[in-house]
Design a protein around this motif. Structure first.
Motif, PDB file in Angstrom:
ATOM      1  N   ALA A 164      36.556  48.752  43.318  1.00  0.00           N
ATOM      2  CA  ALA A 164      36.797  49.298  44.663  1.00  0.00           C
ATOM      3  C   ALA A 164      38.194  48.915  45.108  1.00  0.00           C
ATOM      4  CB  ALA A 164      35.770  48.752  45.652  1.00  0.00           C
ATOM      5  N   VAL A 165      38.766  49.751  45.963  1.00  0.00           N
ATOM      6  CA  VAL A 165      40.050  49.427  46.595  1.00  0.00           C
ATOM      7  C   VAL A 165      39.825  49.395  48.106  1.00  0.00           C
ATOM      8  CG1 VAL A 165      41.444  50.407  44.746  1.00  0.00           C
ATOM      9  CG2 VAL A 165      40.832  51.828  46.686  1.00  0.00           C
ATOM     10  N   ASN A 166      40.608  48.616  48.784  1.00  0.00           N
ATOM     11  CA  ASN A 166      40.494  48.501  50.233  1.00  0.00           C
ATOM     12  C   ASN A 166      41.241  49.673  50.879  1.00  0.00           C
ATOM     13  OD1 ASN A 166      40.405  47.811  52.919  1.00  0.00           O
ATOM     14  ND2 ASN A 166      41.150  45.717  52.617  1.00  0.00           N
ATOM     15  N   ASN A 206      49.147  40.749  56.525  1.00  0.00           N
ATOM     16  CA  ASN A 206      49.806  39.727  57.340  1.00  0.00           C
ATOM     17  C   ASN A 206      48.820  39.023  58.271  1.00  0.00           C
ATOM     18  OD1 ASN A 206      52.378  42.037  57.456  1.00  0.00           O
ATOM     19  ND2 ASN A 206      52.744  40.007  56.633  1.00  0.00           N
ATOM     20  N   THR A 207      47.954  39.784  58.908  1.00  0.00           N
ATOM     21  CA  THR A 207      47.106  39.216  59.955  1.00  0.00           C
ATOM     22  C   THR A 207      45.835  38.561  59.432  1.00  0.00           C
ATOM     23  OG1 THR A 207      45.989  41.337  60.335  1.00  0.00           O
ATOM     24  CG2 THR A 207      47.953  40.872  61.664  1.00  0.00           C
ATOM     25  N   ASP A 208      45.320  39.000  58.292  1.00  0.00           N
ATOM     26  CA  ASP A 208      44.072  38.469  57.752  1.00  0.00           C
ATOM     27  C   ASP A 208      44.081  38.553  56.226  1.00  0.00           C
ATOM     28  OD1 ASP A 208      41.494  37.452  57.621  1.00  0.00           O
ATOM     29  OD2 ASP A 208      40.513  39.277  58.325  1.00  0.00           O
ATOM     30  N   PRO A 209      45.011  37.819  55.559  1.00  0.00           N
ATOM     31  CA  PRO A 209      45.167  37.982  54.105  1.00  0.00           C
ATOM     32  C   PRO A 209      43.928  37.640  53.282  1.00  0.00           C
ATOM     33  CG  PRO A 209      46.409  36.079  54.872  1.00  0.00           C
ATOM     34  CD  PRO A 209      45.911  36.808  56.094  1.00  0.00           C
ATOM     35  N   TYR A 210      43.054  36.763  53.805  1.00  0.00           N
ATOM     36  CA  TYR A 210      41.873  36.365  53.035  1.00  0.00           C
ATOM     37  C   TYR A 210      40.597  37.095  53.461  1.00  0.00           C
ATOM     38  CZ  TYR A 210      45.015  32.619  51.683  1.00  0.00           C
ATOM     39  OH  TYR A 210      46.086  31.915  51.214  1.00  0.00           O
ATOM     40  N   GLY A 211      40.708  37.987  54.437  1.00  0.00           N
ATOM     41  CA  GLY A 211      39.546  38.728  54.926  1.00  0.00           C
ATOM     42  C   GLY A 211      39.769  40.215  54.803  1.00  0.00           C
ATOM     43  N   GLU A 212      40.117  40.859  55.928  1.00  0.00           N
ATOM     44  CA  GLU A 212      40.347  42.305  55.952  1.00  0.00           C
ATOM     45  C   GLU A 212      41.497  42.725  55.037  1.00  0.00           C
ATOM     46  OE1 GLU A 212      38.443  44.581  57.437  1.00  0.00           O
ATOM     47  OE2 GLU A 212      37.138  42.992  58.166  1.00  0.00           O
ATOM     48  N   TRP A 246      41.977  42.016  51.881  1.00  0.00           N
ATOM     49  CA  TRP A 246      41.719  42.078  50.435  1.00  0.00           C
ATOM     50  C   TRP A 246      42.273  43.401  49.896  1.00  0.00           C
ATOM     51  CZ3 TRP A 246      38.446  45.757  48.128  1.00  0.00           C
ATOM     52  CH2 TRP A 246      37.637  46.498  48.997  1.00  0.00           C
ATOM     53  N   ILE A 247      42.666  43.405  48.631  1.00  0.00           N
ATOM     54  CA  ILE A 247      43.307  44.596  48.065  1.00  0.00           C
ATOM     55  C   ILE A 247      42.367  45.367  47.145  1.00  0.00           C
ATOM     56  CG2 ILE A 247      45.242  45.447  46.675  1.00  0.00           C
ATOM     57  CD1 ILE A 247      46.821  42.974  47.730  1.00  0.00           C
ATOM     58  N   VAL A 248      41.772  44.681  46.177  1.00  0.00           N
ATOM     59  CA  VAL A 248      40.863  45.342  45.238  1.00  0.00           C
ATOM     60  C   VAL A 248      39.658  44.462  44.948  1.00  0.00           C
ATOM     61  CG1 VAL A 248      42.632  46.737  44.057  1.00  0.00           C
ATOM     62  CG2 VAL A 248      42.103  44.447  43.206  1.00  0.00           C
ATOM     63  N   GLN A 249      38.594  45.114  44.483  1.00  0.00           N
ATOM     64  CA  GLN A 249      37.454  44.417  43.909  1.00  0.00           C
ATOM     65  C   GLN A 249      37.438  44.784  42.432  1.00  0.00           C
ATOM     66  OE1 GLN A 249      33.398  45.413  45.178  1.00  0.00           O
ATOM     67  NE2 GLN A 249      32.959  43.223  45.125  1.00  0.00           N
ATOM     68  N   VAL A 250      37.250  43.791  41.585  1.00  0.00           N
ATOM     69  CA  VAL A 250      37.351  43.968  40.142  1.00  0.00           C
ATOM     70  C   VAL A 250      36.083  43.479  39.456  1.00  0.00           C
ATOM     71  CG1 VAL A 250      38.616  43.190  38.081  1.00  0.00           C
ATOM     72  CG2 VAL A 250      39.858  43.735  40.166  1.00  0.00           C
ATOM     73  N   THR A 251      35.614  44.252  38.490  1.00  0.00           N
ATOM     74  CA  THR A 251      34.564  43.791  37.588  1.00  0.00           C
ATOM     75  C   THR A 251      35.286  43.137  36.422  1.00  0.00           C
ATOM     76  OG1 THR A 251      33.138  45.633  38.238  1.00  0.00           O
ATOM     77  CG2 THR A 251      32.577  44.466  36.193  1.00  0.00           C
ATOM     78  N   MET A 252      35.134  41.830  36.306  1.00  0.00           N
ATOM     79  CA  MET A 252      35.880  41.087  35.287  1.00  0.00           C
ATOM     80  C   MET A 252      35.408  41.423  33.880  1.00  0.00           C
ATOM     81  SD  MET A 252      36.287  37.285  36.932  1.00  0.00           S
ATOM     82  CE  MET A 252      34.534  37.074  37.217  1.00  0.00           C
ATOM     83  N   SER A 253      36.377  41.486  32.958  1.00  0.00           N
ATOM     84  CA  SER A 253      36.037  41.698  31.554  1.00  0.00           C
ATOM     85  C   SER A 253      35.488  40.406  30.945  1.00  0.00           C
ATOM     86  CB  SER A 253      37.252  42.184  30.770  1.00  0.00           C
ATOM     87  OG  SER A 253      38.329  41.283  30.902  1.00  0.00           O
ATOM     88  N   ASP A 254      35.873  39.254  31.498  1.00  0.00           N
ATOM     89  CA  ASP A 254      35.391  37.961  31.016  1.00  0.00           C
ATOM     90  C   ASP A 254      35.445  36.956  32.171  1.00  0.00           C
ATOM     91  OD1 ASP A 254      34.821  35.555  29.798  1.00  0.00           O
ATOM     92  OD2 ASP A 254      36.234  35.835  28.150  1.00  0.00           O
ATOM     93  N   PRO A 255      34.287  36.508  32.664  1.00  0.00           N
ATOM     94  CA  PRO A 255      34.276  35.558  33.781  1.00  0.00           C
ATOM     95  C   PRO A 255      35.020  34.252  33.492  1.00  0.00           C
ATOM     96  CG  PRO A 255      32.088  36.486  33.448  1.00  0.00           C
ATOM     97  CD  PRO A 255      32.951  36.944  32.295  1.00  0.00           C
ATOM     98  N   LYS A 256      35.264  33.947  32.213  1.00  0.00           N
ATOM     99  CA  LYS A 256      36.001  32.732  31.870  1.00  0.00           C
ATOM    100  C   LYS A 256      37.451  32.793  32.351  1.00  0.00           C
ATOM    101  CE  LYS A 256      33.098  31.455  28.019  1.00  0.00           C
ATOM    102  NZ  LYS A 256      32.837  31.682  26.630  1.00  0.00           N
TER     103      LYS A 256
END
Length: 132
Positions: free
Chosen positions: A80-82, A93-99, A101-111
Motif C-alpha cells: 500500500a502507499v499513503n 513534517n507534521t507527523d512523520p511517524y503517524g500520518e 508514513w509513505i508505504v506499507q511493504v510485505t517483506m521478502s524476509d523478516p530477518k
C-alpha cells in the motif's frame, strides 16, 4: 534532538520501519530527515505491487531545499502507499511517524529487520554524523 520513537527500527538512510504484523511493515522518513529537508512539498511514491531490494531507492521527497531519494530499508513488495501524501505532503513534517508514513511493504524476509538500527543505535548514528 530529533524525536526517535523506541518501538521502531531505523536505517542509516534515515527511514523508519514499524512492523504491522503478517510480515508487513510501514515505512517513512525520520523526524531527523524531515528536519534536514525543511518544508516538504511533494512525495514521489512507487505503485502497489512494485518490488524492491533492501537499500534500493523507491521514491523521493521534494522540499523547498532539495530533492532527496528514499531508500528501501527492507526488501519486499509494496502492499500500500499513503495516498494522503499526494494532497498533504506536509504530513512528513507534521507527523512523520503517524500520518506521514509513505508505504506499507510485505517483506521478502523478516530477518531484514535484524539489519536495522534500534532507536538508541540510530540516536548514536545521527550524533556521529553531526560530528563529522
Amino acid at each position: 534532538m530529533a524525536d526517535i520513537p523506541t518501538d521502531l527500527k531505523y536505517s542509516k538512510d534515515h527511514e523508519w520501519v514499524r512492523p504491522s504484523g503478517n510480515g508487513k511493515v510501514r515505512i517513512g522518513i525520520t523526524d531527523h530527515a524531515q528536519r534536514q529537508l525543511g518544508d516538504i512539498v511533494y512525495v514521489e511514491q512507487p505503485k502497489s505491487g512494485d518490488s524492491f531490494e533492501s537499500s534500493e531507492p523507491f521514491g523521493s521527497v521534494e522540499s523547498v531545499k532539495a530533492v532527496s531519494e528514499i531508500y528501501m530499508p527492507v526488501g519486499g513488495t509494496i502492499a500500500a502507499v499513503n495516498e494522503d501524501l499526494n494532497s498533504d505532503p506536509e504530513y512528513l513534517n507534521t507527523d512523520p511517524y503517524g500520518e506521514g508514513w509513505i508505504v506499507q511493504v510485505t517483506m521478502s524476509d523478516p530477518k531484514h529487520l535484524d539489519d536495522l538500527l534500534t532507536a538508541a543505535e540510530y540516536a548514536d548514528y545521527i550524533r556521529e554524523e553531526a560530528a563529522d
